[in-house]
Structures are given as structure tokens and as C-alpha cells.
Write a protein that holds these residues in place. Structure first.
Motif, PDB file in Angstrom:
ATOM      1  N   VAL A  40      43.870  28.858  41.391  1.00 18.79           N
ATOM      2  CA  VAL A  40      42.583  28.307  42.200  1.00 18.79           C
ATOM      3  C   VAL A  40      42.466  28.518  43.764  1.00 18.79           C
ATOM      4  O   VAL A  40      43.576  28.538  44.406  1.00 18.79           O
ATOM      5  CB  VAL A  40      42.192  26.824  41.866  1.00 18.79           C
ATOM      6  CG1 VAL A  40      41.924  27.131  40.626  1.00 18.79           C
ATOM      7  CG2 VAL A  40      43.244  26.059  42.192  1.00 18.79           C
ATOM      8  N   SER A  41      41.140  28.875  44.144  1.00 14.86           N
ATOM      9  CA  SER A  41      41.057  28.631  45.648  1.00 14.86           C
ATOM     10  C   SER A  41      40.674  27.224  46.080  1.00 14.86           C
ATOM     11  O   SER A  41      40.407  26.492  45.185  1.00 14.86           O
ATOM     12  CB  SER A  41      39.953  29.747  46.069  1.00 14.86           C
ATOM     13  OG  SER A  41      40.035  30.834  45.975  1.00 14.86           O
ATOM     14  N   ALA A  42      40.494  27.083  47.344  1.00 17.12           N
ATOM     15  CA  ALA A  42      39.889  25.864  47.735  1.00 17.12           C
ATOM     16  C   ALA A  42      38.306  25.782  47.548  1.00 17.12           C
ATOM     17  O   ALA A  42      37.837  26.893  47.279  1.00 17.12           O
ATOM     18  CB  ALA A  42      40.317  25.786  49.293  1.00 17.12           C
ATOM     19  N   VAL A  46      35.517  24.941  52.233  1.00 16.77           N
ATOM     20  CA  VAL A  46      36.693  23.988  52.741  1.00 16.77           C
ATOM     21  C   VAL A  46      37.698  24.661  53.605  1.00 16.77           C
ATOM     22  O   VAL A  46      37.918  24.263  54.688  1.00 16.77           O
ATOM     23  CB  VAL A  46      37.370  23.393  51.641  1.00 16.77           C
ATOM     24  CG1 VAL A  46      38.655  22.625  51.973  1.00 16.77           C
ATOM     25  CG2 VAL A  46      36.491  22.228  50.787  1.00 16.77           C
ATOM     26  N   THR A  47      38.107  25.761  53.244  1.00 17.02           N
ATOM     27  CA  THR A  47      39.062  26.484  54.282  1.00 17.02           C
ATOM     28  C   THR A  47      38.288  26.640  55.615  1.00 17.02           C
ATOM     29  O   THR A  47      38.910  26.562  56.814  1.00 17.02           O
ATOM     30  CB  THR A  47      39.439  27.888  53.544  1.00 17.02           C
ATOM     31  OG1 THR A  47      40.011  27.587  52.272  1.00 17.02           O
ATOM     32  CG2 THR A  47      40.557  28.389  54.527  1.00 17.02           C
ATOM     33  N   ASN A  48      37.235  27.065  55.720  1.00 11.49           N
ATOM     34  CA  ASN A  48      36.679  27.255  56.929  1.00 11.49           C
ATOM     35  C   ASN A  48      36.616  25.792  57.681  1.00 11.49           C
ATOM     36  O   ASN A  48      36.777  25.874  58.927  1.00 11.49           O
ATOM     37  CB  ASN A  48      35.106  27.797  56.663  1.00 11.49           C
ATOM     38  CG  ASN A  48      35.002  29.266  56.434  1.00 11.49           C
ATOM     39  OD1 ASN A  48      35.749  30.068  56.695  1.00 11.49           O
ATOM     40  ND2 ASN A  48      33.782  29.581  55.851  1.00 11.49           N
ATOM     41  N   GLY A  73      43.436  22.822  51.114  1.00 11.87           N
ATOM     42  CA  GLY A  73      42.304  22.818  50.330  1.00 11.87           C
ATOM     43  C   GLY A  73      42.881  23.171  48.776  1.00 11.87           C
ATOM     44  O   GLY A  73      42.164  22.761  47.849  1.00 11.87           O
ATOM     45  N   GLU A  74      43.708  24.212  48.456  1.00 10.80           N
ATOM     46  CA  GLU A  74      44.021  24.408  47.413  1.00 10.80           C
ATOM     47  C   GLU A  74      44.661  23.712  46.500  1.00 10.80           C
ATOM     48  O   GLU A  74      44.904  23.573  45.113  1.00 10.80           O
ATOM     49  CB  GLU A  74      44.804  26.064  47.253  1.00 10.80           C
ATOM     50  CG  GLU A  74      44.007  27.376  47.611  1.00 10.80           C
ATOM     51  CD  GLU A  74      43.277  27.627  48.591  1.00 10.80           C
ATOM     52  OE1 GLU A  74      43.634  26.942  49.794  1.00 10.80           O
ATOM     53  OE2 GLU A  74      42.653  28.605  48.837  1.00 10.80           O
ATOM     54  N   GLN A  75      45.610  22.686  47.324  1.00 12.80           N
ATOM     55  CA  GLN A  75      46.078  21.758  46.683  1.00 12.80           C
ATOM     56  C   GLN A  75      45.211  20.654  45.820  1.00 12.80           C
ATOM     57  O   GLN A  75      45.568  20.250  44.846  1.00 12.80           O
ATOM     58  CB  GLN A  75      47.029  20.796  47.628  1.00 12.80           C
ATOM     59  CG  GLN A  75      47.801  19.691  46.999  1.00 12.80           C
ATOM     60  CD  GLN A  75      48.685  19.007  48.007  1.00 12.80           C
ATOM     61  OE1 GLN A  75      49.097  19.827  48.973  1.00 12.80           O
ATOM     62  NE2 GLN A  75      49.383  17.900  47.479  1.00 12.80           N
ATOM     63  N   GLY A 149      46.943  34.859  54.441  1.00  9.08           N
ATOM     64  CA  GLY A 149      45.492  35.554  54.910  1.00  9.08           C
ATOM     65  C   GLY A 149      44.412  35.072  54.235  1.00  9.08           C
ATOM     66  O   GLY A 149      44.279  34.959  53.008  1.00  9.08           O
ATOM     67  N   ARG A 150      43.309  35.061  54.841  1.00  8.89           N
ATOM     68  CA  ARG A 150      41.860  34.690  54.195  1.00  8.89           C
ATOM     69  C   ARG A 150      41.611  35.572  52.962  1.00  8.89           C
ATOM     70  O   ARG A 150      41.843  36.653  52.735  1.00  8.89           O
ATOM     71  CB  ARG A 150      40.696  34.876  55.224  1.00  8.89           C
ATOM     72  CG  ARG A 150      40.962  33.839  56.325  1.00  8.89           C
ATOM     73  CD  ARG A 150      40.933  32.562  56.030  1.00  8.89           C
ATOM     74  NE  ARG A 150      40.084  31.922  55.121  1.00  8.89           N
ATOM     75  CZ  ARG A 150      38.833  31.592  55.318  1.00  8.89           C
ATOM     76  NH1 ARG A 150      38.665  31.342  56.829  1.00  8.89           N
ATOM     77  NH2 ARG A 150      38.008  31.001  54.749  1.00  8.89           N
ATOM     78  N   GLY A 151      41.277  34.876  51.868  1.00  8.54           N
ATOM     79  CA  GLY A 151      41.096  35.489  50.698  1.00  8.54           C
ATOM     80  C   GLY A 151      42.290  35.910  49.785  1.00  8.54           C
ATOM     81  O   GLY A 151      42.292  36.480  48.736  1.00  8.54           O
ATOM     82  N   GLY A 152      43.265  35.250  50.308  1.00  6.51           N
ATOM     83  CA  GLY A 152      44.399  35.315  49.776  1.00  6.51           C
ATOM     84  C   GLY A 152      44.649  35.099  48.375  1.00  6.51           C
ATOM     85  O   GLY A 152      45.653  35.411  47.636  1.00  6.51           O
TER      86      GLY A 152
HETATM   87  N1  ASP Z   1      40.848  29.557  50.450  1.00  4.74           N
HETATM   88  C1  ASP Z   1      41.326  30.692  50.885  1.00  4.74           C
HETATM   89  C2  ASP Z   1      40.226  31.288  51.898  1.00  4.74           C
HETATM   90  O1  ASP Z   1      39.254  30.954  52.114  1.00  4.74           O
HETATM   91  C3  ASP Z   1      42.050  31.699  50.189  1.00  4.74           C
HETATM   92  C4  ASP Z   1      40.931  31.965  49.029  1.00  4.74           C
HETATM   93  O2  ASP Z   1      39.857  31.538  48.706  1.00  4.74           O
HETATM   94  O3  ASP Z   1      41.386  33.196  48.647  1.00  4.74           O
HETATM   95  O4  ASP Z   1      40.538  32.344  52.513  1.00  4.74           O
END
Ligand code: ASP
Ligand code: MG
Length: 409
Positions: A40-42, A46-48, A73-75, A149-152
Motif C-alpha cells: 500500500v501507498s499512503a 498524506v505524503t505531500n 504514511g504507509e505505516q 523516492g516519490r511514487g516508490g
Molecule cells: N506515498 C509515496 C508518494 O506519494 C509513495 C507512493 O505513493 O508510491 O510518493
């Protein structure tokens, strides 16, 4: 029984209702008897927000503490999804990066995966439980939390699928697949059933932001069959696979565009060996990525012009660096423009078909669009044009290569 990794992005876990929706989808697969690892992502946004807190705390902050903050966020989503699964009778538990462990190097904020421990996950699956893994995070040798890194999270999912020898990696997102081009620009864009890794890599890095580019490179390297599909609808998405799995290959699979480009021309550069090398060295030193490069023939045998593109965000920095080296580089002038777009035609079928570039040039000429820079590779032709013609160019090319969906489809 198949082993499948399923990744859900930020919008798919954007609130509690959506997390419950994800739990139902995961339950369905688990009840069919498959071994499921969820990444899962956050929650969206949330990450922003967490990045914002770090900047607020100190503009130049400790990258290790940044990772401690943004990994949180991912936790939250991993734990919540495990609870929601348990609520509907599916045994599940969460795993943080360090609990696997997901070992990375220590480049905080942009860490690379080095090794993944799979024993804990194997045991979890063997016990008939769903494993929910927090994406985007890992642990470095010095025992500190890292992020990829973002989108990781896409990369987490593909890497796990490779390490666990999963049959497939499903990436659930807010679009239902990969399209021949951006449907917001071309309503008659078609969803592709299959696309090759190489094409996807070009489409991803050229601005079709469905998958993080690194995750596609990883999928290609390890041959992970990756599916992009919607978390809101129950239908097949687009499979990203090796070329051998595609029986009838179209010549052109898609039209990509990327607005974040800028063009720089160095005018009157002295024409002698070593000049181009001197020109690009200071940019490389400052980590500015140069993409397309064209050097014009020297008219007088003494000087030449070099045109190239850089990410628009780096434009002013690049110009400043070049200006600072003007004396030494010996050029007359710099001209630059951030108002350009890169449009590319992509397809592995190009390898065996002539005339693809010609169709592109004819089509743009017909519309009166001037081409400023051209570059080609085995499977793509890219041009730089004025940004104001983006929509016109993409639409015309989509039609010219026969990619439009039939009317009424
Ligand atoms: N939450 C992180 C981000 O926004 C990783 C992801 O969503 O893939 O970059
Ligand atoms: Mg994403």
C-alpha cells in the motif's frame, strides 16, 4: 494456487471507505485460494503533507529524519488495511520495510533496493494469511529508515513480486489501464490490452504517469508480468509483458507527451574537438539531465550551434551554469525556451517497419506545426514543438497512426 502481489496507490486507499473497498477486493482473491501480498501507498495527499512538515521544520533538513517522517504514511495504511481485512474474516498482518527486511542503500529520499528478505513473508503466506506491506520504505545498513523516492510503492511491489517469484504484480490505480495516449486530450484513445516493457518504459518516462519509471525497469529486468488496473471497477487492465507475449504487434502503440521540457541553444560555439564535452561537463556535475542533443553543421568551419533539452525545472540553473562558463567555453550567445513540449510516437513494431518518422513529419507539417528538435531510438521518434500545439499534435498523430477507437466504441 497462484502467488500474486497487489499494490494499491494513494487514491485507492484515500479514506476509510476506500480502504474497506480494497479489503473486499483482496478478500475475494484470497478466498479464491491465491497467496496474496498487498503493498500500500499512503492515503492520497498524506505524503505531500508530511514533506511539507519537514520543509516547515527546516528548509534544509536532515534527509534521514525526512525519511523517518515521510515513511509514516504507509505505516498507517498498512495497519488499517490489515484491520479491515480481519474485520471481514481474512487473517492478515502488516509488515514495515524493516520487518521484512527491505534492505536498501543509504541514499535517503531516493534509496535503491539491495536485497529483500522473504522468510517472514513466506511464513505469513504459509500460515494462510494475507501480508500487507508498507510500500515506499526500507532500511539501510546503519539501521535507519529509508524511502525509495516519490511514487516508490510501485517499485516496492515489483521488487517484491520478483523476490517472491510471484505470478503477477497487479498495480491498482485510479485509471483502468494504459491508453494509446492521454484520454483527456484524445477522447477516442483506446485502452491497450498489452504493452511491452520497453514501450511502457518509454511511455512512463515520456510523461504517461501511470507507473513509476523505475518500477517498469525493474519489471523488465526480472520479467515480472505487471498489470495496471482500476481499484474501482472490476475488469481487466493492461498487462505489461515481454515482446514474446504479444502476438500481433501494432507498428505504433502510443503517443506520449511531456510538458516539463525546456530547450537551450548555445550559439556560435567554437568548432573544435572537446567543445561539446566541455559544454556538458558542468551540467552533468550539477546533476542536470540533458536529453535530446543536436549539433548543427558548421557554416564557416569555425563555429557551430548546439541545441539540447533539459527538464524545465532545471532550465534557469542550466543557463546560469553555462553563462558562468562563457569565457572558457567561448560561445557567442544562449537562447532558451521553456514553452516547449516533447511529443513522441512509441512502438516496438517500428523496428521492422519503415516510414514511421515520415508519417509523423507529414502529419505535423499538415497542421503547420514547426519541429524544433528531433531524436529517434529503435522504438520511438520524439520531437520538440511549441507547447501551444500539444493537443493539436497529439490528436493529429493519434489519428494518423490509426489509433483512434472506432466511433461509438
Ligand atoms: N506515498 C509515496 C508518494 O506519494 C509513495 C507512493 O505513493 O508510491 O510518493
Ligand atoms: Mg503512484
Amino acid at each position: 494456487m497462484a502467488r500474486i502481489v497487489k499494490k494499491f496507490g494513494g487514491t485507492s486507499v484515500g479514506d476509510m471507505d476506500r480502504i474497506r473497498n480494497v479489503a473486499r477486493r483482496v478478500a475475494q482473491a484470497a478466498n479464491e485460494g491465491d497467496e496474496i501480498v498487498v503493498v500500500v501507498s499512503a492515503m492520497a495527499g498524506v505524503t505531500n503533507q508530511l514533506v511539507g512538515y519537514c520543509r516547515d521544520a527546516a528548509p534544509l533538513h536532515d534527509a534521514r529524519e525526512y525519511d523517518a517522517v515521510v515513511a509514516s504514511g504507509e505505516q498507517v495504511t498498512a495497519g488499517l488495511l490489515a484491520i479491515c481485512l480481519q474485520e471481514i474474516g481474512v487473517p492478515a498482518r502488516s509488515f514495515l520495510g524493516w520487518q521484512l527486511p527491505m534492505r536498501t542503500n543509504d541514499v535517503h529520499g531516493a534509496a535503491r533496493i539491495e536485497e529483500i528478505g522473504t522468510d517472514a513473508l513466506d511464513a505469513c503466506l504459509a500460515g494462510g494469511r494475507v501480508a500487507v506491506v508498507a510500500g515506499f520504505q526500507g532500511i539501510a545498513d546503519d539501521n535507519r529508515i529509508t524511502t525509495l523516492g516519490r511514487g516508490g510503492s510501485d517499485t516496492t511491489a515489483v521488487a517484491l513480486a520478483a523476490a517472491l517469484k510471484a505470478e503477477r504484480c497487479d498495480i491498482y490505480t485510479d485509471v483502468d489501464g494504459v491508453y494509446t495516449t492521454d484520454p483527456r486530450i484524445v477522447p477516442r484513445a483506446r485502452k491497450l490490452d498489452k504493452i511491452t516493457y520497453e514501450e511502457m518504459l518509454e511511455m512512463a518516462s515520456l510523461g504517461a504517469k501511470v507507473l513509476q519509471t523505475r518500477s517498469v525497469a525493474l519489471a523488465m529486468k526480472y520479467g515480472v508480468r505487471t498489470q495496471v488496473l482500476s481499484s474501482f471497477e472490476d475488469k481487466p487492465g493492461t498487462l505489461v509483458v515481454g515482446e514474446d507475449e504479444i502476438v500481433e504487434q501494432e507498428v505504433v502503440s502510443g503517443i506520449a507527451y511531456s510538458r516539463g521540457e525546456a530547450k537551450i541553444t548555445v550559439v556560435g560555439l567554437e568548432d573544435r574537438p572537446g567543445q561539446v564535452s566541455h559544454l556538458f561537463a558542468p551540467l552533468a556535475d550539477e546533476n542536470i539531465n540533458v536529453d535530446m542533443i543536436v549539433q548543427s553543421a558548421s557554416e564557416d568551419g569555425h563555429s557551430t550551434d548546439v541545441t539540447f533539452t533539459v527538464p524545465e525545472d532545471d532550465l534557469l540553473r542550466a543557463v546560469k551554469i553555462l553563462e558562468a562558463n562563457k569565457e572558457e567555453l567561448r560561445f557567442r550567445d544562449i537562447v532558451y525556451n521553456g514553452d516547449v513540449v516533447k511529443v513522441s510516437v512509441v512502438g516496438v513494431g517500428m523496428r521492422s517497419h519503415a516510414g514511421v518518422a515520415r508519417t509523423m513529419f507529414d502529419t505535423l507539417a499538415d497542421k503547420g506545426i514547426n519541429i524544433q528538435v528531433i531524436s529517434t531510438s529503435e522504438i520511438k521518434v520524439s520531437v520538440i514543438i511549441d507547447a501551444e500545439y500539444t493537443e493539436l499534435a497529439v490528436r493529429a498523430l493519434h489519428t494518423a497512426y490509426g489509433l483512434d477507437a472506432p466511433v461509438g466504441a
